[in-house]
Design a protein around this motif. Structure first.
Motif, PDB file in Angstrom:
ATOM      1  N   GLN A  41     -33.057 -20.726  22.506  1.00  0.00           N
ATOM      2  CA  GLN A  41     -34.197 -19.869  22.159  1.00  0.00           C
ATOM      3  C   GLN A  41     -35.007 -19.519  23.400  1.00  0.00           C
ATOM      4  OE1 GLN A  41     -36.319 -22.067  19.158  1.00  0.00           O
ATOM      5  NE2 GLN A  41     -34.799 -21.667  17.566  1.00  0.00           N
ATOM      6  N   GLU A  42     -35.234 -20.527  24.275  1.00  0.00           N
ATOM      7  CA  GLU A  42     -35.992 -20.267  25.508  1.00  0.00           C
ATOM      8  C   GLU A  42     -35.229 -19.323  26.425  1.00  0.00           C
ATOM      9  OE1 GLU A  42     -36.624 -24.130  27.087  1.00  0.00           O
ATOM     10  OE2 GLU A  42     -38.300 -24.612  25.735  1.00  0.00           O
ATOM     11  N   ILE A  53     -30.169 -35.109  17.732  1.00  0.00           N
ATOM     12  CA  ILE A  53     -31.315 -34.886  18.628  1.00  0.00           C
ATOM     13  C   ILE A  53     -30.959 -33.857  19.695  1.00  0.00           C
ATOM     14  CG2 ILE A  53     -32.810 -35.966  20.356  1.00  0.00           C
ATOM     15  CD1 ILE A  53     -32.564 -38.574  18.731  1.00  0.00           C
ATOM     16  N   ASN A  54     -29.756 -34.030  20.304  1.00  0.00           N
ATOM     17  CA  ASN A  54     -29.317 -33.103  21.348  1.00  0.00           C
ATOM     18  C   ASN A  54     -29.078 -31.704  20.805  1.00  0.00           C
ATOM     19  OD1 ASN A  54     -29.398 -35.165  23.224  1.00  0.00           O
ATOM     20  ND2 ASN A  54     -27.250 -35.726  22.946  1.00  0.00           N
ATOM     21  N   GLN A  55     -28.617 -31.638  19.550  1.00  0.00           N
ATOM     22  CA  GLN A  55     -28.387 -30.337  18.927  1.00  0.00           C
ATOM     23  C   GLN A  55     -29.703 -29.569  18.817  1.00  0.00           C
ATOM     24  OE1 GLN A  55     -26.967 -30.406  14.836  1.00  0.00           O
ATOM     25  NE2 GLN A  55     -25.546 -28.753  15.282  1.00  0.00           N
ATOM     26  N   ALA A  56     -30.751 -30.273  18.419  1.00  0.00           N
ATOM     27  CA  ALA A  56     -32.069 -29.642  18.320  1.00  0.00           C
ATOM     28  C   ALA A  56     -32.558 -29.187  19.701  1.00  0.00           C
ATOM     29  CB  ALA A  56     -33.073 -30.607  17.692  1.00  0.00           C
ATOM     30  N   ALA A  57     -32.299 -30.030  20.721  1.00  0.00           N
ATOM     31  CA  ALA A  57     -32.720 -29.673  22.078  1.00  0.00           C
ATOM     32  C   ALA A  57     -31.970 -28.445  22.591  1.00  0.00           C
ATOM     33  CB  ALA A  57     -32.493 -30.862  23.020  1.00  0.00           C
ATOM     34  N   LEU A  58     -30.675 -28.356  22.268  1.00  0.00           N
ATOM     35  CA  LEU A  58     -29.876 -27.213  22.703  1.00  0.00           C
ATOM     36  C   LEU A  58     -30.313 -25.935  21.996  1.00  0.00           C
ATOM     37  CD1 LEU A  58     -26.384 -28.917  22.868  1.00  0.00           C
ATOM     38  CD2 LEU A  58     -27.572 -27.865  24.780  1.00  0.00           C
ATOM     39  N   GLU A  59     -30.632 -26.039  20.697  1.00  0.00           N
ATOM     40  CA  GLU A  59     -31.125 -24.868  19.975  1.00  0.00           C
ATOM     41  C   GLU A  59     -32.413 -24.355  20.613  1.00  0.00           C
ATOM     42  OE1 GLU A  59     -31.487 -26.305  16.014  1.00  0.00           O
ATOM     43  OE2 GLU A  59     -29.377 -25.945  15.495  1.00  0.00           O
ATOM     44  N   LYS A  60     -33.271 -25.291  21.030  1.00  0.00           N
ATOM     45  CA  LYS A  60     -34.510 -24.904  21.700  1.00  0.00           C
ATOM     46  C   LYS A  60     -34.217 -24.250  23.046  1.00  0.00           C
ATOM     47  CE  LYS A  60     -38.938 -26.763  23.332  1.00  0.00           C
ATOM     48  NZ  LYS A  60     -39.760 -27.984  23.510  1.00  0.00           N
ATOM     49  N   ALA A  61     -33.226 -24.817  23.794  1.00  0.00           N
ATOM     50  CA  ALA A  61     -32.874 -24.257  25.101  1.00  0.00           C
ATOM     51  C   ALA A  61     -32.328 -22.836  24.962  1.00  0.00           C
ATOM     52  CB  ALA A  61     -31.845 -25.158  25.789  1.00  0.00           C
ATOM     53  N   SER A 108     -33.231 -13.172  29.970  1.00  0.00           N
ATOM     54  CA  SER A 108     -32.133 -13.257  30.946  1.00  0.00           C
ATOM     55  C   SER A 108     -30.873 -12.588  30.400  1.00  0.00           C
ATOM     56  CB  SER A 108     -31.839 -14.731  31.268  1.00  0.00           C
ATOM     57  OG  SER A 108     -30.704 -14.832  32.092  1.00  0.00           O
ATOM     58  N   ARG A 109     -30.180 -11.899  31.267  1.00  0.00           N
ATOM     59  CA  ARG A 109     -28.925 -11.240  30.884  1.00  0.00           C
ATOM     60  C   ARG A 109     -27.696 -12.041  31.327  1.00  0.00           C
ATOM     61  NH1 ARG A 109     -29.988  -4.793  32.219  1.00  0.00           N
ATOM     62  NH2 ARG A 109     -31.828  -4.549  30.853  1.00  0.00           N
ATOM     63  N   ASP A 110     -27.923 -13.265  31.725  1.00  0.00           N
ATOM     64  CA  ASP A 110     -26.818 -14.104  32.205  1.00  0.00           C
ATOM     65  C   ASP A 110     -25.994 -14.564  31.004  1.00  0.00           C
ATOM     66  OD1 ASP A 110     -25.099 -15.830  33.370  1.00  0.00           O
ATOM     67  OD2 ASP A 110     -26.596 -16.904  34.536  1.00  0.00           O
ATOM     68  N   ARG A 111     -24.903 -13.841  30.725  1.00  0.00           N
ATOM     69  CA  ARG A 111     -24.062 -14.153  29.567  1.00  0.00           C
ATOM     70  C   ARG A 111     -23.331 -15.470  29.745  1.00  0.00           C
ATOM     71  NH1 ARG A 111     -23.425 -14.303  25.636  1.00  0.00           N
ATOM     72  NH2 ARG A 111     -21.315 -13.619  25.120  1.00  0.00           N
ATOM     73  N   LEU A 156     -24.363 -22.702  26.895  1.00  0.00           N
ATOM     74  CA  LEU A 156     -25.244 -23.363  25.940  1.00  0.00           C
ATOM     75  C   LEU A 156     -24.700 -23.248  24.514  1.00  0.00           C
ATOM     76  CD1 LEU A 156     -28.693 -22.208  27.363  1.00  0.00           C
ATOM     77  CD2 LEU A 156     -27.717 -24.498  27.478  1.00  0.00           C
ATOM     78  N   GLU A 157     -24.146 -22.075  24.172  1.00  0.00           N
ATOM     79  CA  GLU A 157     -23.571 -21.900  22.841  1.00  0.00           C
ATOM     80  C   GLU A 157     -22.364 -22.814  22.637  1.00  0.00           C
ATOM     81  OE1 GLU A 157     -22.760 -17.755  22.619  1.00  0.00           O
ATOM     82  OE2 GLU A 157     -24.842 -17.188  22.182  1.00  0.00           O
TER      83      GLU A 157
END
Length: 369
Positions: free
Chosen positions: A66-67, A56-64, A73-76, A82-83
């Protein structure tokens, strides 16, 4: 004689056929057992709460992610955080499934008993050591340390987010002529304790590249002692000595390396305890942790980049089993979020009022609070 040979050949064919039948039956039983074992494993995977939450968290992180990418944002650093979380959850799922497979094959409790025995044992290197002040030994601190308020804020914030030890890099500049060490930024390292050496090395390389891109160098490290004293352990002293040796410059001179330990949840105070130290060696080669004083350089504001990184950290640790639940009660009728806010207020820019800062912090940890 011919009759006997025919009978022997007949027996041989019968025995071979009987063997084939038995072998077929055995193979079928093995296949059925394997299918049953696979079904049991699949059921265990689906019923395993840690794996289910990780998915579930993996799906939420993938969405985060993408957003974050869609926002332009250029904040590497925020993207890297997140990665890292996504890689960790994939690693967590893989490890949990492997553990279930091992349990299904072994069907034994010995490994768990051994693990409990190892956890109960307290290693000698965990003993904490008092830092010695330079004035006590009749010496002057060898260099002056300056730390930006946003760096102090980020370190304290990071250490509040996890019930287990966390760590990160200190980036800044060293001036050998003026003997000044200035910490300008903090780069959290958010891999779990179970991460392997390859993962750690890859993350370290990425962080060092980010630091170099901002015309800074690694000048130290920090880590937390969540509920214990910020005094260094024997292990911390060894790590600090190794880090200092790695700071050797091209001309053979060893540049300073700063060690910072933060204790966010020790005692009754809402403020975190912090210890800065380096390691000096006695004439007989014995390492001694030395206390370092520092001066805070106040930042005028909390940059959007810093707020984005703090938000990414909040998302990351909200999906970790060791993440601190900020909405829960701490003590003295305070929630952990209120305790965090009280501790961070002391590092917030002076131009921002306390109420305004708490509002900013609440927006950063919105869902996680």
């Amino acid at each position: 004689k011919q009759w006997y040979q025919r009978r022997v050949r007949g027996w041989g064919r019968s025995l071979h056929l009987s063997y084939l039948i038995k072998e077929t039956v055995r193979e079928r039983k093995k296949r059925k057992a394997a299918i049953d074992e696979t079904a049991i494993l699949q059921k265990a995977v689906l019923e395993n709460e840690m794996i289910r939450n990780a998915l579930i968290n993996q799906a939420a992180l993938e969405k985060a992610i993408q957003e974050h990418n869609a926002s332009g944002s250029r904040d590497r650093m925020a993207q890297l955080i997140l990665e890292q979380a996504l890689v960790q959850h994939a690693h967590m799922i893989q490890m949990a499934v492997a553990q279930l497979e091992q349990q299904a094959m072994a069907r034994a409790a010995e490994p768990e008993a051994m693990l409990e025995a190892r956890q109960d044992a307290v290693p000698a290197e965990s003993a904490l050591v008092d830092c010695v002040k330079f004035c006590v030994v009749g010496q002057k601190q060898p260099y002056t340390v300056y730390i930006s308020s946003n760096s102090l804020l980020m370190m304290d914030y990071h250490c509040h987010l996890s019930t287990e030890e966390v760590c990160g890099y200190l980036a800044g500049t060293w001036n050998p002529n003026k003997l000044t060490l200035q910490v300008k930024a903090v780069f959290p390292c958010s891999l779990s304790n179970s991460a392997d050496q390859k993962e750690c090395s890859m993350l370290q390389d990425k962080i060092r590249d980010l630091i170099a891109q901002q015309d800074m160098t690694v000048i130290g490290w920090y880590h937390s002692h969540p509920t214990s004293s910020p005094r260094p352990s024997q292990h911390d002293i060894v790590c600090q000595s190794v880090h200092q040796q790695h700071m050797r410059s091209l001309d053979g001179r060893i540049d300073p390396c700063l060690g910072v330990i933060i204790s966010p949840f020790r005692g009754q105070s809402t403020s975190s305890e912090m210890q800065l130290f380096c390691v000096m060696h006695t004439n007989d080669g014995r390492p001694v942790p030395m206390h370092l004083e520092y001066t805070c350089v106040w930042d005028s504001t909390i940059s959007q980049e810093l707020a984005t990184e703090m938000r990414a950290m909040a998302i990351l640790y909200s999906h970790k089993s060791t993440g601190v639940k900020l909405h829960k009660h701490w003590r003295n009728n305070l929630t952990i979020f209120q305790k965090l806010a009280e501790s961070l207020k002391q590092k917030a820019p002076k131009d921002i009022s306390d109420n305004r800062f708490v509002d900013i912090l609440r927006q950063i940890v919105a869902k996680e609070e």
